[in-house]
Design an enzyme around this catalytic site. Structure first.
Site, PDB file in Angstrom:
ATOM      1  N   GLU A 120      35.226  44.581  42.008  1.00 34.26           N
ATOM      2  CA  GLU A 120      33.929  43.912  42.172  1.00 34.26           C
ATOM      3  C   GLU A 120      32.892  44.864  42.783  1.00 34.26           C
ATOM      4  O   GLU A 120      31.964  44.425  43.461  1.00 34.26           O
ATOM      5  CB  GLU A 120      34.076  42.652  43.050  1.00 34.26           C
ATOM      6  CG  GLU A 120      35.040  41.607  42.524  1.00 34.26           C
ATOM      7  CD  GLU A 120      34.528  40.832  41.293  1.00 34.26           C
ATOM      8  OE1 GLU A 120      33.431  41.141  40.797  1.00 34.26           O
ATOM      9  OE2 GLU A 120      35.273  39.941  40.848  1.00 34.26           O
ATOM     10  N   HIS A 143      34.203  38.605  49.620  1.00 30.69           N
ATOM     11  CA  HIS A 143      34.520  37.706  48.505  1.00 30.69           C
ATOM     12  C   HIS A 143      35.957  37.230  48.677  1.00 30.69           C
ATOM     13  O   HIS A 143      36.852  38.026  48.976  1.00 30.69           O
ATOM     14  CB  HIS A 143      34.381  38.436  47.164  1.00 30.69           C
ATOM     15  CG  HIS A 143      35.096  37.737  46.051  1.00 30.69           C
ATOM     16  ND1 HIS A 143      34.757  36.463  45.633  1.00 30.69           N
ATOM     17  CD2 HIS A 143      36.153  38.099  45.291  1.00 30.69           C
ATOM     18  CE1 HIS A 143      35.570  36.093  44.657  1.00 30.69           C
ATOM     19  NE2 HIS A 143      36.428  37.060  44.425  1.00 30.69           N
ATOM     20  N   HIS A 145      38.835  33.555  47.608  1.00 31.49           N
ATOM     21  CA  HIS A 145      39.078  32.398  46.751  1.00 31.49           C
ATOM     22  C   HIS A 145      39.310  31.165  47.625  1.00 31.49           C
ATOM     23  O   HIS A 145      40.355  30.517  47.527  1.00 31.49           O
ATOM     24  CB  HIS A 145      40.270  32.672  45.826  1.00 31.49           C
ATOM     25  CG  HIS A 145      40.103  33.938  45.011  1.00 31.49           C
ATOM     26  ND1 HIS A 145      41.166  34.650  44.498  1.00 31.49           N
ATOM     27  CD2 HIS A 145      38.980  34.601  44.631  1.00 31.49           C
ATOM     28  CE1 HIS A 145      40.699  35.705  43.831  1.00 31.49           C
ATOM     29  NE2 HIS A 145      39.370  35.705  43.915  1.00 31.49           N
ATOM     30  N   HIS A 214      36.258  30.092  40.544  1.00 29.95           N
ATOM     31  CA  HIS A 214      36.794  31.401  40.942  1.00 29.95           C
ATOM     32  C   HIS A 214      36.832  31.540  42.471  1.00 29.95           C
ATOM     33  O   HIS A 214      37.909  31.724  43.031  1.00 29.95           O
ATOM     34  CB  HIS A 214      35.938  32.510  40.307  1.00 29.95           C
ATOM     35  CG  HIS A 214      36.346  33.898  40.705  1.00 29.95           C
ATOM     36  ND1 HIS A 214      36.013  35.008  39.978  1.00 29.95           N
ATOM     37  CD2 HIS A 214      37.046  34.370  41.777  1.00 29.95           C
ATOM     38  CE1 HIS A 214      36.497  36.085  40.558  1.00 29.95           C
ATOM     39  NE2 HIS A 214      37.122  35.725  41.655  1.00 29.95           N
TER      40      HIS A 214
END
Ligand code: 2HA
Ligand code: ZN
Length: 285
Positions: A120, A143, A145, A214
């Site tokens: 990413e 980031h 989940h 996501h």
């Protein structure tokens, strides 16, 4: 052997996220923008540690056109294929410091077995660029989940407005912590330049972005800010899911906070809450 604080803090935050169940296997990625002072002492700070410092022959890895105002910045960034359960045991393998160049980056330290920055990377570079424009103290991009937020985006088609209002209305602290709201992007292929660009656009007006089906992405002035934003949003999503499950009713048929309650909190905070001026009942879901 001691590391600079920003390494210990990254170790803590990645382990805590794994412990929360937000970073299964190789899920998630984090980057931290070093201060000028930290950047000026990288070689000395890593001397005698398990990190290698690459003094010369640094190759430029071309990735994307890096916005001019962040060229030259140093980022500590997690590796593609790093596991947050065990990153603390080998930060020199699973993280590295890169310096941003006009077309990508050069590795300055770390990644000692040859791993590369997270898949990413587009998003991380563009996210730092976007937040730096609005906050010169911006430093961290996270980031992961976060489970309840992912469930939420799988149950219904959520929008920035619907998710923000849902999460504000079930936990009073939500609007205090993220009064700028949550931006929602529709599902997109991970690791692309497109998801990076779309995220960066939303970050001009939010610190928290949900990638539908996501995960979630947060930004902040330090690791705790980034972690806390996700922690609060995920807690609110958990409450909303439980409320619907226990009552068997749609969210707004329960005894949730009203728009007028939320406006009162905004008045105290001295902020203008988004989406609160429309007096209609919050949409049913
Ligand atoms: O780091 O979470 O989105 C792996 C991912 C990609
Ligand atoms: Zn992901």
């Amino acid at each position: 052997m001691t590391y600079p604080d920003y390494i210990y803090e990254l170790c803590h935050v990645t382990y805590d996220m794994w412990n929360k169940g937000w970073d299964e296997y190789n899920g998630g990625n984090v980057s931290y923008r070093l201060t000028k002072e930290e950047a000026s002492s990288i070689e000395a700070d890593f001397a005698g540690t398990s990190y290698t410092y690459y003094a010369e022959n640094r190759k430029e890895v071309e990735v994307l056109d890096v916005p001019e105002h962040i060229q030259g910045e140093y980022l500590l960034i997690t590796a593609s294929g790093s596991h947050f359960r065990t990153l603390c045991l080998q930060p020199h393998v699973d993280t590295g410091i890169i310096q941003l160049t006009p077309k990508g980056y050069q590795v300055v330290a770390g990644f000692v077995t040859g791993k590369r920055p997270t898949s990413e990377i587009f998003m991380h570079v563009l996210a730092h660029a976007a937040r730096l424009k609005v906050d010169t103290n911006h430093r961290v991009v996270i980031h992961n989940h976060a489970t309840n937020i992912v469930i939420y985006s799988l149950l219904d088609e959520v929008t920035s407005e619907s998710l923000t209002l849902d999460l504000w209305s079930v936990l009073t602290e939500s609007i205090v912590v993220f009064h700028d709201g949550i931006a929602v992007l529709p599902w997109e292929v991970p690791g692309t330049k497109l998801i990076g660009e779309d995220t960066a656009r939303e970050l001009e007006t939010h610190r928290l972005v949900v990638w539908s089906k996501h995960g979630v992405l947060s930004t902040g002035r330090n690791y705790q800010d980034g972690f806390g934003l996700i922690e609060t949003a995920d807690k609110a999503a958990h409450i909303a899911l439980e409320l619907k499950r226990v009552s068997g009713k749609s969210l707004y048929e329960n005894n949730v906070l009203s728009k007028s309650d939320l406006k009162k909190v905004c008045d105290v905070l001295g902020v203008e809450g988004k989406y609160l001026n429309d007096e209609t009942i919050i949409s049913q879901s």
